[in-house]
Design a protein around this motif. Structure first.
Motif, short mmCIF file in Angstrom:
data_model
loop_
_atom_site.label_atom_id
_atom_site.label_comp_id
_atom_site.label_asym_id
_atom_site.label_seq_id
_atom_site.Cartn_x
_atom_site.Cartn_y
_atom_site.Cartn_z
N PHE A 175 26.30 12.18 -23.02
CA PHE A 175 25.63 10.98 -22.71
C PHE A 175 24.05 11.23 -23.18
O PHE A 175 23.73 12.29 -23.44
CB PHE A 175 25.48 10.32 -21.39
N GLU A 206 11.99 5.29 -19.08
CA GLU A 206 11.97 4.04 -18.46
C GLU A 206 11.48 2.85 -19.72
O GLU A 206 11.73 1.93 -19.75
CB GLU A 206 11.45 3.89 -17.40
N LEU A 208 20.24 16.69 -15.35
CA LEU A 208 21.48 15.88 -15.24
C LEU A 208 22.58 16.54 -15.85
O LEU A 208 23.83 15.87 -15.76
CB LEU A 208 21.05 14.71 -15.99
N ARG A 230 27.36 5.37 -22.23
CA ARG A 230 26.71 6.81 -22.30
C ARG A 230 25.31 6.75 -22.36
O ARG A 230 24.58 7.30 -23.17
CB ARG A 230 27.38 7.20 -23.19
N TYR A 231 24.59 6.31 -21.45
CA TYR A 231 23.02 6.36 -21.27
C TYR A 231 22.52 6.34 -19.91
O TYR A 231 23.07 5.93 -18.99
CB TYR A 231 22.58 4.79 -21.94
N ARG A 232 21.61 7.39 -19.71
CA ARG A 232 21.20 7.53 -18.48
C ARG A 232 19.44 7.31 -18.66
O ARG A 232 19.00 7.76 -19.80
CB ARG A 232 21.48 8.88 -17.79
N GLU A 233 18.83 7.18 -17.32
CA GLU A 233 17.36 6.92 -17.65
C GLU A 233 16.56 7.78 -16.68
O GLU A 233 17.29 7.97 -15.63
CB GLU A 233 16.97 5.55 -17.15
N VAL A 234 15.55 8.51 -16.90
CA VAL A 234 14.79 9.26 -16.13
C VAL A 234 13.42 8.62 -15.99
O VAL A 234 12.97 7.68 -16.85
CB VAL A 234 14.68 10.73 -16.88
N LYS A 276 24.02 2.50 -24.79
CA LYS A 276 24.09 1.55 -23.52
C LYS A 276 25.49 0.74 -23.37
O LYS A 276 25.91 0.69 -22.34
CB LYS A 276 22.80 0.85 -23.45
N VAL A 322 19.84 10.52 -22.85
CA VAL A 322 18.71 10.26 -21.75
C VAL A 322 17.43 9.77 -22.25
O VAL A 322 17.12 10.33 -23.46
CB VAL A 322 18.69 11.54 -21.02
N ALA A 335 15.97 15.37 -17.97
CA ALA A 335 17.11 15.42 -18.59
C ALA A 335 17.94 16.63 -18.22
O ALA A 335 19.20 16.36 -18.33
CB ALA A 335 16.69 14.93 -20.17
N VAL A 384 23.76 17.29 -22.59
CA VAL A 384 22.97 15.95 -22.30
C VAL A 384 22.14 15.85 -23.67
O VAL A 384 21.49 16.95 -24.32
CB VAL A 384 21.88 16.12 -21.30
#
Length: 334
Positions: free
Chosen positions: A97, A102, A36, A122-126, A118, A99, A33, A13
């Motif tokens: 990806f 918001e 994940l 390959r983008y994640r949000e916490v 994005k 992270v 992160a 990550v």
């Protein structure tokens, strides 16, 4: 791709940021992160990039690299990470990806710094940690209020030490604000390892304010941890810190300081609201072998007694020992 275990199927990550005036909000985003994947790689931007896109940082890049490395959920640190995250950066560091929280970060031109990853999926949000931000901390320093302190009302603070607090109408200063962390046992549990000292472990104890956690705290805690196997840090009450520092100190309240210290990889446990004076009861309860204090000045307790003058038969007199370039005050049972 390889993670911290070296297995090809490990999920690596990527997280990046300025990490200026690092606080538990930064640490909490990195904790989320890490959950994940298997390995967390953290990129830290340079002073020049930060200055170009949002203004000069408070901490230097070398200080920020050092502090991020001390956060216990971080496996690798990439120095001088690009301000705009690209798939090329992810590929270079074998990350699956990226992270981020918001809150949206943009370049000086107003472009989303994560728009490329994005678009590539390959983008994640916490979740952003409520009740804390670097802006909030700056606001507390500028407003000089005690609204963020815990338990004790303003009127009950002694003014023996330091200067009294100047009161401001917060509503008249639209660019500064003070928010408060709603402390929960769940948050403390998330940050705590929940470990106890093993049989035969040498337990080290230190205490202090640890306000606005910085690289000096990191260096001290790392050195303190080398005196044993299990480091316990006592966090002083807001009223106690204010008694000997005055003004609106501490800038961060007790709950916030607890989370900052718990996020440090060198710390095993914390005592919330530790006594200013080290007592025989405290040493016995935690089976402490070594008490460490830095080379900063030590003010007497309210009764005028040296807070490190422990009257207990199995602890020797206070000695002085050089630890690297630092002079460390310690008490030892060995």
């Amino acid at each position: 791709m390889y993670g911290s275990s070296g297995k090809a199927d490990d999920v690596r990550v990527w997280a990046d940021g300025c990490y200026d005036m690092v606080h538990f909000g930064h640490a909490n985003s990195l904790r989320q992160a890490k959950k994940l994947g298997d390995c967390l790689v953290v990129g830290v931007h340079t002073d020049d990039d930060i200055a170009n896109h949002k203004g000069p940082p408070v901490y230097t890049e070398q200080e920020r690299y050092r502090i991020v490395r001390a956060i216990k959920w971080v496996d690798e640190v990439v120095e001088g990470a690009p301000y705009v995250t690209t798939t090329g950066t992810l590929d270079k560091h074998n990350c699956n990806f990226s992270v981020h929280g918001e809150d949206i970060t943009t370049t000086a031109e107003g472009i989303d710094t994560y728009h490329l990853v994005k678009a590539a999926g390959r983008y994640r949000e916490v979740a952003r940690t409520q009740g804390i931000s670097t802006t909030d901390l700056v606001g507390r320093m500028l407003l000089m209020t005690r609204q963020h302190h815990t338990y004790v009302g303003i009127e009950s603070y002694p003014t023996t030490f330091g200067s009294p607090v100047t009161q401001f109408n917060q509503n008249s200063l639209p660019y500064t604000r003070v928010t408060n962390l709603l402390a929960t046992s769940q948050r403390i549990t998330q940050f705590s390892d929940g470990k106890e000292p093993k049989s035969g472990d040498k337990v080290v104890y230190t205490s202090g304010a640890f306000d606005l956690f910085h690289v000096g705290h990191v260096d001290f805690l790392e050195k303190a941890s080398r005196h044993g196997d299990f480091l316990i840090v006592g966090l002083l009450l807001d009223s106690v810190v204010n008694r000997y520092k005055g003004g609106n100190y501490p800038i961060m309240n007790l709950h916030e300081r607890v989370l900052n210290v718990l996020a440090c990889r060198y710390v095993s446990e914390v005592v919330i609201g530790a006594p200013y004076s080290v007592t025989a009861e405290l040493l016995d309860h935690f089976k402490v072998n070594v008490v460490v204090h830095g080379n900063t000045a030590v003010l007497p307790d309210q009764n005028g007694v040296d807070p490190y003058k422990v009257r207990v038969s199995n602890f020797g007199k206070i000695n002085y020992k050089l630890s690297g370039a630092e002079k460390t005050r310690y008490i030892s049972s060995s």
